[in-house]
Design a protein around this motif. Structure first.
Motif, PDB file in Angstrom:
ATOM      1  N   LEU A 161     -38.385  -5.290  19.051  1.00 47.84           N
ATOM      2  CA  LEU A 161     -37.338  -6.208  19.496  1.00 47.84           C
ATOM      3  C   LEU A 161     -36.077  -6.117  18.639  1.00 47.84           C
ATOM      4  O   LEU A 161     -36.136  -6.129  17.416  1.00 47.84           O
ATOM      5  CB  LEU A 161     -37.870  -7.648  19.426  1.00 47.84           C
ATOM      6  N   ASP A 162     -34.942  -6.046  19.307  1.00 48.95           N
ATOM      7  CA  ASP A 162     -33.675  -5.864  18.616  1.00 48.95           C
ATOM      8  C   ASP A 162     -33.349  -6.963  17.609  1.00 48.95           C
ATOM      9  O   ASP A 162     -32.848  -6.678  16.531  1.00 48.95           O
ATOM     10  CB  ASP A 162     -32.527  -5.777  19.626  1.00 48.95           C
ATOM     11  N   ILE A 163     -33.651  -8.207  17.975  1.00 47.60           N
ATOM     12  CA  ILE A 163     -33.240  -9.284  17.066  1.00 47.60           C
ATOM     13  C   ILE A 163     -33.924  -9.162  15.719  1.00 47.60           C
ATOM     14  O   ILE A 163     -33.460  -9.695  14.727  1.00 47.60           O
ATOM     15  CB  ILE A 163     -33.526 -10.695  17.640  1.00 47.60           C
ATOM     16  N   HIS A 164     -35.051  -8.434  15.673  1.00 46.85           N
ATOM     17  CA  HIS A 164     -35.761  -8.311  14.405  1.00 46.85           C
ATOM     18  C   HIS A 164     -35.419  -7.030  13.661  1.00 46.85           C
ATOM     19  O   HIS A 164     -36.100  -6.632  12.747  1.00 46.85           O
ATOM     20  CB  HIS A 164     -37.260  -8.475  14.619  1.00 46.85           C
ATOM     21  N   ARG A 165     -34.323  -6.406  14.078  1.00 46.64           N
ATOM     22  CA  ARG A 165     -33.890  -5.199  13.374  1.00 46.64           C
ATOM     23  C   ARG A 165     -32.972  -5.522  12.204  1.00 46.64           C
ATOM     24  O   ARG A 165     -32.736  -4.678  11.360  1.00 46.64           O
ATOM     25  CB  ARG A 165     -33.212  -4.241  14.352  1.00 46.64           C
ATOM     26  N   LEU A 166     -32.445  -6.741  12.171  1.00 46.23           N
ATOM     27  CA  LEU A 166     -31.686  -7.147  10.982  1.00 46.23           C
ATOM     28  C   LEU A 166     -32.600  -7.058   9.772  1.00 46.23           C
ATOM     29  O   LEU A 166     -33.755  -7.466   9.836  1.00 46.23           O
ATOM     30  CB  LEU A 166     -31.204  -8.599  11.132  1.00 46.23           C
ATOM     31  N   ARG A 167     -32.062  -6.525   8.669  1.00 42.48           N
ATOM     32  CA  ARG A 167     -32.910  -6.221   7.521  1.00 42.48           C
ATOM     33  C   ARG A 167     -33.715  -7.437   7.028  1.00 42.48           C
ATOM     34  O   ARG A 167     -34.908  -7.352   6.795  1.00 42.48           O
ATOM     35  CB  ARG A 167     -32.034  -5.646   6.387  1.00 42.48           C
TER      36      ARG A 167
ATOM     37  N   ASN B 237     -43.547   2.537  14.870  1.00 42.05           N
ATOM     38  CA  ASN B 237     -42.760   3.516  14.109  1.00 42.05           C
ATOM     39  C   ASN B 237     -41.876   2.935  13.011  1.00 42.05           C
ATOM     40  O   ASN B 237     -40.844   3.520  12.683  1.00 42.05           O
ATOM     41  CB  ASN B 237     -41.904   4.381  15.053  1.00 42.05           C
ATOM     42  N   TRP B 238     -42.278   1.806  12.423  1.00 38.47           N
ATOM     43  CA  TRP B 238     -41.505   1.341  11.267  1.00 38.47           C
ATOM     44  C   TRP B 238     -41.682   2.330  10.126  1.00 38.47           C
ATOM     45  O   TRP B 238     -42.674   3.070  10.061  1.00 38.47           O
ATOM     46  CB  TRP B 238     -41.870  -0.076  10.864  1.00 38.47           C
ATOM     47  N   ALA B 239     -40.707   2.337   9.236  1.00 38.98           N
ATOM     48  CA  ALA B 239     -40.679   3.337   8.166  1.00 38.98           C
ATOM     49  C   ALA B 239     -40.063   2.714   6.927  1.00 38.98           C
ATOM     50  O   ALA B 239     -38.848   2.582   6.841  1.00 38.98           O
ATOM     51  CB  ALA B 239     -39.874   4.555   8.597  1.00 38.98           C
ATOM     52  N   GLY B 240     -40.893   2.334   5.970  1.00 41.73           N
ATOM     53  CA  GLY B 240     -40.376   1.758   4.741  1.00 41.73           C
ATOM     54  C   GLY B 240     -39.457   0.584   5.032  1.00 41.73           C
ATOM     55  O   GLY B 240     -39.852  -0.359   5.716  1.00 41.73           O
ATOM     56  N   ASP B 241     -38.220   0.657   4.550  1.00 41.41           N
ATOM     57  CA  ASP B 241     -37.274  -0.440   4.748  1.00 41.41           C
ATOM     58  C   ASP B 241     -36.607  -0.429   6.113  1.00 41.41           C
ATOM     59  O   ASP B 241     -35.776  -1.293   6.407  1.00 41.41           O
ATOM     60  CB  ASP B 241     -36.187  -0.398   3.658  1.00 41.41           C
ATOM     61  N   SER B 242     -36.956   0.544   6.949  1.00 41.18           N
ATOM     62  CA  SER B 242     -36.319   0.627   8.265  1.00 41.18           C
ATOM     63  C   SER B 242     -37.235   0.057   9.337  1.00 41.18           C
ATOM     64  O   SER B 242     -38.388   0.463   9.434  1.00 41.18           O
ATOM     65  CB  SER B 242     -36.013   2.082   8.610  1.00 41.18           C
ATOM     66  N   PRO B 243     -36.711  -0.870  10.151  1.00 39.45           N
ATOM     67  CA  PRO B 243     -37.539  -1.432  11.216  1.00 39.45           C
ATOM     68  C   PRO B 243     -37.901  -0.374  12.247  1.00 39.45           C
ATOM     69  O   PRO B 243     -37.289   0.692  12.310  1.00 39.45           O
ATOM     70  CB  PRO B 243     -36.649  -2.527  11.814  1.00 39.45           C
ATOM     71  N   GLY B 244     -38.912  -0.679  13.058  1.00 38.29           N
ATOM     72  CA  GLY B 244     -39.349   0.252  14.085  1.00 38.29           C
ATOM     73  C   GLY B 244     -38.541   0.112  15.352  1.00 38.29           C
ATOM     74  O   GLY B 244     -37.378  -0.289  15.328  1.00 38.29           O
TER      75      GLY B 244
END
Ligand SMILES: [Fe+2]
Length: 538
Positions: free
Chosen positions: A250-256, A240-247
């Motif tokens: 894993l939380d650590i990879h949610r940093l932009r 469910n990633w969406a453009g510039d927003s992570p899916g």
């Protein structure tokens, strides 16, 4: 193939390149990942292979050393390579995982060709491909299959074994070619990739996922049998990633910045393992996947990218919501403005009989509330109503003839009427959508389940449901689109037979789907399918 063929391959390539890089002494078959071709035009195709004598090597390098290797290729009119149409060579470098994507030009339109590669003394399996008909050429009929969602951990890719035996001109893949999760539940029978963590987040991890998937002989056979046109959905990167927003991974990879790095790695691995042209080579976390191919006067195939340019899902992560006003917001988009304009412009310009839209997530409304309320998922076009209105509204206003949307993602077979305006139940049907089930995601599945009963009851426009594994086979001519839902009864063990669960048609000039079994229908049921005699259970 004989020694004469190898000699010809060697002689031809020697003229094609001045700088040659020798193949190292390879420990194993460098062509273990198979061969592929794709994106056919009237005068050529792109060919693909990736050298990987040790495809599951933990570093993701496939057992290759640093040095570049020259890979020769030839393409012929015959499977014995007696009548050669083109030869050349490409350099496989470590930077691109020793993959090559030579684009062949100067071929004849609407023809079968055979191709193979050579690296050192190793010769690849033979692939077969087909060019597109010439621009405007009168094309009587076309056959293709579309597929999506092949979770390797869910079971065998048996469906591809049957697809490879079909009589097709083309295969369209609508995404989820890999899944980023690395667990291997249910597949202890097969070589397991040595993943260091539960999700792929870097280049080595994504490469291993593709190598693991291509360890399925059936997938390699389907690539070798036909040219493919591929796009991606979410799981090529993250759920469910969406453009510039992570899916939702894993939380650590949610940093932009980490997410952008992850996306770049995922895109590169996708490019390295698919028959994509240079125009589709990623640049960091961006690549251009929306593109259009033409099949004479019969069909335009417009491939969409509904991931890279979308705004984040409305009202949460993409799950089911009720009373979500945000999904109607006019500034939210699933295509991005540039791709939307390009899509709508294409409608106006095209003179083809059918507009085939290669799409990832369901376009038609899917209400999951059995009562008067509306509950929809916001990861599909239900979460991006303004773009749906723009596309289906344009189809109606510009009198686009015969638009058929082909969709993946849902792990279900559905046949759906698309309406120009879902806020008005009396608005006319303007197009048709066929949602194709998964190759393997969801394990064996079932003909009917609670979701299917709910969807059919709550959505009069959803005309069919099935949740077994398989693919969709399409045959179209100027009069009729014939759509066969091909299913296998199980994938937990190999060797399942294939059958046609249901046939649907779209008649040119009459938007909307119709079951093919009606007595007044001009199409005969295929003889391999007893189920067609009866409508599906509701
Ligand atoms: Fe999927």
């Amino acid at each position: 193939m004989g020694a004469a063929g190898s000699a010809a391959l060697l002689a031809g390539a020697a003229n094609a390149s001045s700088a040659r890089f020798a193949a190292p002494r390879l420990l194993g078959d460098p062509f273990s990942l198979g061969v592929a071709s794709g994106d056919p035009t009237p005068d050529g195709v792109v060919l693909w292979t990736r050298l990987a004598p040790d495809p599951l090597a933990p570093d993701g390098l496939g057992g290759m050393a640093h040095a570049p290797v020259t890979v020769d290729y030839e393409i012929a009119h015959d499977a014995h390579f007696r009548l050669i149409a083109a030869r050349g060579s490409a350099v496989a470098t470590r930077e691109l995982g020793h993959s090559v994507h030579p684009e062949v030009h100067g071929l004849m339109p609407d023809r079968w060709y055979f191709y193979r590669f050579r690296a050192g003394s190793a010769i690849s399996p033979v692939g077969r491909t087909r060019t597109a008909p010439a621009q405007g050429q009168a094309v009587e009929r076309m056959r293709f299959a579309f597929a999506s969602c092949q979770s390797w951990s869910s079971g065998h890719f048996t469906a591809y074994q049957h697809m490879a035996a079909e009589d097709l001109d083309l295969v369209v893949h609508l995404g989820d070619y890999i899944y980023e999760k690395t667990f291997t539940r249910g597949r202890a029978d097969a070589p397991l990739a040595p993943f260091p963590r539960e999700e792929a987040v870097d280049l080595a991890g994504y490469r291993l996922l593709y190598a693991q998937g291509k360890s399925e002989p059936a997938l390699r056979a389907a690539h070798a049998a036909f040219p493919w046109v591929v796009t991606m959905d979410d799981h090529e990167v993250d759920n469910n990633w969406a453009g510039d927003s992570p899916g939702t991974g894993l939380d650590i990879h949610r940093l932009r910045w980490l997410y952008r790095r992850r996306r770049a790695a995922a895109f590169q691995a996708m490019y390295e393992h698919q028959p994509l042209r240079l125009a589709q080579m990623p640049s960091g976390p961006s690549l251009r996947l929306h593109r259009r191919y033409t099949f004479g006067d019969l069909a335009d195939l417009t491939m969409l990218d509904t991931r890279q340019y979308r705004t984040a899902q409305a009202c949460g992560d993409g799950g089911l919501v009720e009373d979500c006003e945000d999904r109607f917001a006019t500034d939210r988009t699933i295509l991005g403005a540039a791709q939307r304009d390009w899509l709508l412009d294409g409608f106006t310009r095209s003179t083809a009989r059918w507009q085939i839209i290669g799409n990832q997530v369901a376009m038609g409304q899917s209400d999951y509330d059995p009562g008067p309320d509306i509950a929809v998922g916001t990861d599909g076009w239900d979460g991006y109503v303004a773009d749906r209105d723009a596309v289906l509204g344009a189809a109606a206003r510009r009198e686009v003839d015969n638009m058929v949307v082909i969709t993946g993602d849902r792990h279900q077979n559905c046949a759906v009427d698309l309406r120009g305006d879902y806020s008005d139940p009396r608005s006319p049907v303007v197009a048709s959508e066929f949602i194709g089930t998964s190759i393997s995601t969801g394990r064996d599945g079932a003909d009917m389940n609670d979701t299917g009963r709910l969807l059919l009851a709550a959505n009069p426009d959803v005309k069919f449901f099935n949740a077994q594994r398989g693919y969709v086979r399409v045959e179209l001519d100027h009069r009729l689109w014939r759509n066969d839902f091909r299913v296998v009864p199980y994938i937990r063990t190999p060797g399942a037979p294939i059958s046609t669960r249901a046939g649907f048609v779209v008649e040119a000039g009459v938007p909307g789907v119709r079951p093919a079994w009606r007595p007044d229908d001009p199409v005969d049921a295929p003889e391999d399918d007893a189920a067609l005699a009866e409508p599906p259970p509701r």
